[in-house]
Motif scaffolding. Structure first.
Motif, PDB file in Angstrom:
ATOM      1  N   VAL A   8      28.951  30.215 -42.122  1.00 36.74           N
ATOM      2  CA  VAL A   8      30.026  29.469 -42.792  1.00 36.74           C
ATOM      3  C   VAL A   8      29.473  28.203 -43.433  1.00 36.74           C
ATOM      4  N   PHE A   9      28.460  27.607 -42.795  1.00 36.80           N
ATOM      5  CA  PHE A   9      27.929  26.345 -43.306  1.00 36.80           C
ATOM      6  C   PHE A   9      26.783  26.540 -44.293  1.00 36.80           C
ATOM      7  N   ARG A  10      26.358  27.799 -44.469  1.00 38.10           N
ATOM      8  CA  ARG A  10      25.325  28.081 -45.471  1.00 38.10           C
ATOM      9  C   ARG A  10      25.907  28.746 -46.712  1.00 38.10           C
ATOM     10  N   ALA A  11      27.108  29.285 -46.594  1.00 37.75           N
ATOM     11  CA  ALA A  11      27.702  30.055 -47.684  1.00 37.75           C
ATOM     12  C   ALA A  11      28.151  29.146 -48.818  1.00 37.75           C
ATOM     13  N   ALA A  12      28.228  29.754 -50.010  1.00 35.49           N
ATOM     14  CA  ALA A  12      28.754  29.030 -51.166  1.00 35.49           C
ATOM     15  C   ALA A  12      30.277  29.028 -51.099  1.00 35.49           C
ATOM     16  N   GLU A  13      30.868  28.058 -51.774  1.00 37.33           N
ATOM     17  CA  GLU A  13      32.322  27.971 -51.790  1.00 37.33           C
ATOM     18  C   GLU A  13      32.907  29.251 -52.402  1.00 37.33           C
ATOM     19  N   GLY A  14      33.896  29.835 -51.728  1.00 35.75           N
ATOM     20  CA  GLY A  14      34.510  31.086 -52.189  1.00 35.75           C
ATOM     21  C   GLY A  14      33.935  32.321 -51.545  1.00 35.75           C
ATOM     22  N   ASP A  15      32.789  32.214 -50.849  1.00 36.20           N
ATOM     23  CA  ASP A  15      32.192  33.375 -50.182  1.00 36.20           C
ATOM     24  C   ASP A  15      33.053  33.825 -49.004  1.00 36.20           C
ATOM     25  N   HIS A  16      32.896  35.122 -48.668  1.00 31.29           N
ATOM     26  CA  HIS A  16      33.557  35.693 -47.494  1.00 31.29           C
ATOM     27  C   HIS A  16      32.512  35.912 -46.412  1.00 31.29           C
ATOM     28  N   VAL A  32      37.454  37.433 -40.839  1.00 26.46           N
ATOM     29  CA  VAL A  32      36.818  37.057 -42.101  1.00 26.46           C
ATOM     30  C   VAL A  32      37.154  35.600 -42.391  1.00 26.46           C
ATOM     31  N   PHE A  33      36.108  34.837 -42.738  1.00 27.88           N
ATOM     32  CA  PHE A  33      36.290  33.443 -43.129  1.00 27.88           C
ATOM     33  C   PHE A  33      36.031  33.322 -44.627  1.00 27.88           C
ATOM     34  N   VAL A  34      37.041  32.903 -45.376  1.00 22.18           N
ATOM     35  CA  VAL A  34      36.852  32.587 -46.789  1.00 22.18           C
ATOM     36  C   VAL A  34      36.511  31.107 -46.849  1.00 22.18           C
ATOM     37  N   VAL A  35      35.308  30.845 -47.317  1.00 21.03           N
ATOM     38  CA  VAL A  35      34.758  29.493 -47.203  1.00 21.03           C
ATOM     39  C   VAL A  35      35.247  28.612 -48.348  1.00 21.03           C
ATOM     40  N   GLY A  36      35.750  27.438 -47.986  1.00 26.23           N
ATOM     41  CA  GLY A  36      36.193  26.470 -48.987  1.00 26.23           C
ATOM     42  C   GLY A  36      35.197  25.332 -49.152  1.00 26.23           C
ATOM     43  N   ALA A  37      35.699  24.219 -49.613  1.00 26.80           N
ATOM     44  CA  ALA A  37      34.831  23.066 -49.907  1.00 26.80           C
ATOM     45  C   ALA A  37      34.449  22.348 -48.618  1.00 26.80           C
TER      46      ALA A  37
END
Length: 238
Positions: free
Chosen positions: A158-166, A173-178
């Motif tokens: 979650v902390f490495r993903a780009a914004e909007g990634d699942h 499922v975590f949809v990652v925000g800003a």
């Protein structure tokens, strides 16, 4: 009759009485202690110190050729009032001439880069709280939006993903925000630290100067500094 001598000029009892009367006519006048009580006499001593400080400031302004400050009013947060003391905080917050003296007297105060680095290292909770991200958490077809940190049981991805990634985690499922919070580097935090340290250093410089000048005033018995433990009205005697 005088209450004090400031650089040879008297603070008269009439002036003290006039300031006391003005305070009692003010918006908090009903909260002030009554004349003739221990607290009332302490208030009178405080007023003498206020008048002494105003005289000290006016004399210094005359020596420096200063006019009353014409810029924005000086805002003093609670921390600044504690650092300055109640008398000088009252003078600085309400006297434009005192504000001019303050700015002129402390104009040369600086803060070193080493001071900034030391403050950054000593206050990790202020500048390095750890990352936090907004997520939309899907589980069993139900979505919830909230903020997560590494202290919570969420995938590190979650902390490495780009914004909007699942980011999938089992049946979740975590949809990652800003990022809503992240560590500040020294370079990012430095301007705020420098301003904080500079404000504190300027207040310290002014307070030391003011304390020394005000302490040189000659006080008439009965009008001692309210913090002087030698007089019988001192309320913090142990």
């Amino acid at each position: 009759m005088i209450a004090a001598l400031v650089e040879g000029a008297p603070v008269t009892l009439e002036q003290v009485a006039g300031r006391m009367a003005a305070l009692r006519r003010g918006p908090r006048g009903d909260l002030l202690p009554a004349d003739g009580t221990t607290e009332g006499r302490q208030l009178r001593r405080w007023v003498v110190q206020l008048l002494v400080a105003e005289r000290v400031v006016a004399a210094e302004a005359a020596r420096r050729g200063l006019r009353p400050w014409a810029g924005p009013p000086m805002e003093l947060p609670a921390t600044a009032r504690l650092e300055l003391g109640s008398v000088m905080a009252a003078v600085l917050s309400g006297d434009r001439l005192a504000q001019a003296v303050y700015r002129d007297l402390t104009a040369g105060v600086t803060v070193s880069e080493e001071d900034v680095r030391r403050y950054y290292a000593a206050n990790p909770d202020r500048f390095r709280p750890g990352p936090a991200r907004a997520v939309t958490h899907w589980r069993n077809g139900v979505a919830a939006e909230y903020e997560v940190t590494r202290a919570e049981l969420v995938p590190e991805a979650v902390f490495r993903a780009a914004e909007g990634d699942h980011v999938a985690h089992g049946d979740e499922v975590f949809v990652v925000g800003a990022y809503t919070k992240r560590d500040l580097s020294l370079a990012e935090a430095a301007p705020r630290i420098r301003a904080t340290l500079l404000d504190a250093a300027r207040r310290r410089r002014f307070a030391l100067w003011a304390d020394a000048r005000c302490a040189a005033a000659v006080l008439t018995p009965g009008y001692e500094h309210p913090g002087d433990i030698s007089h019988p009205d001192h309320t913090h005697r142990h």
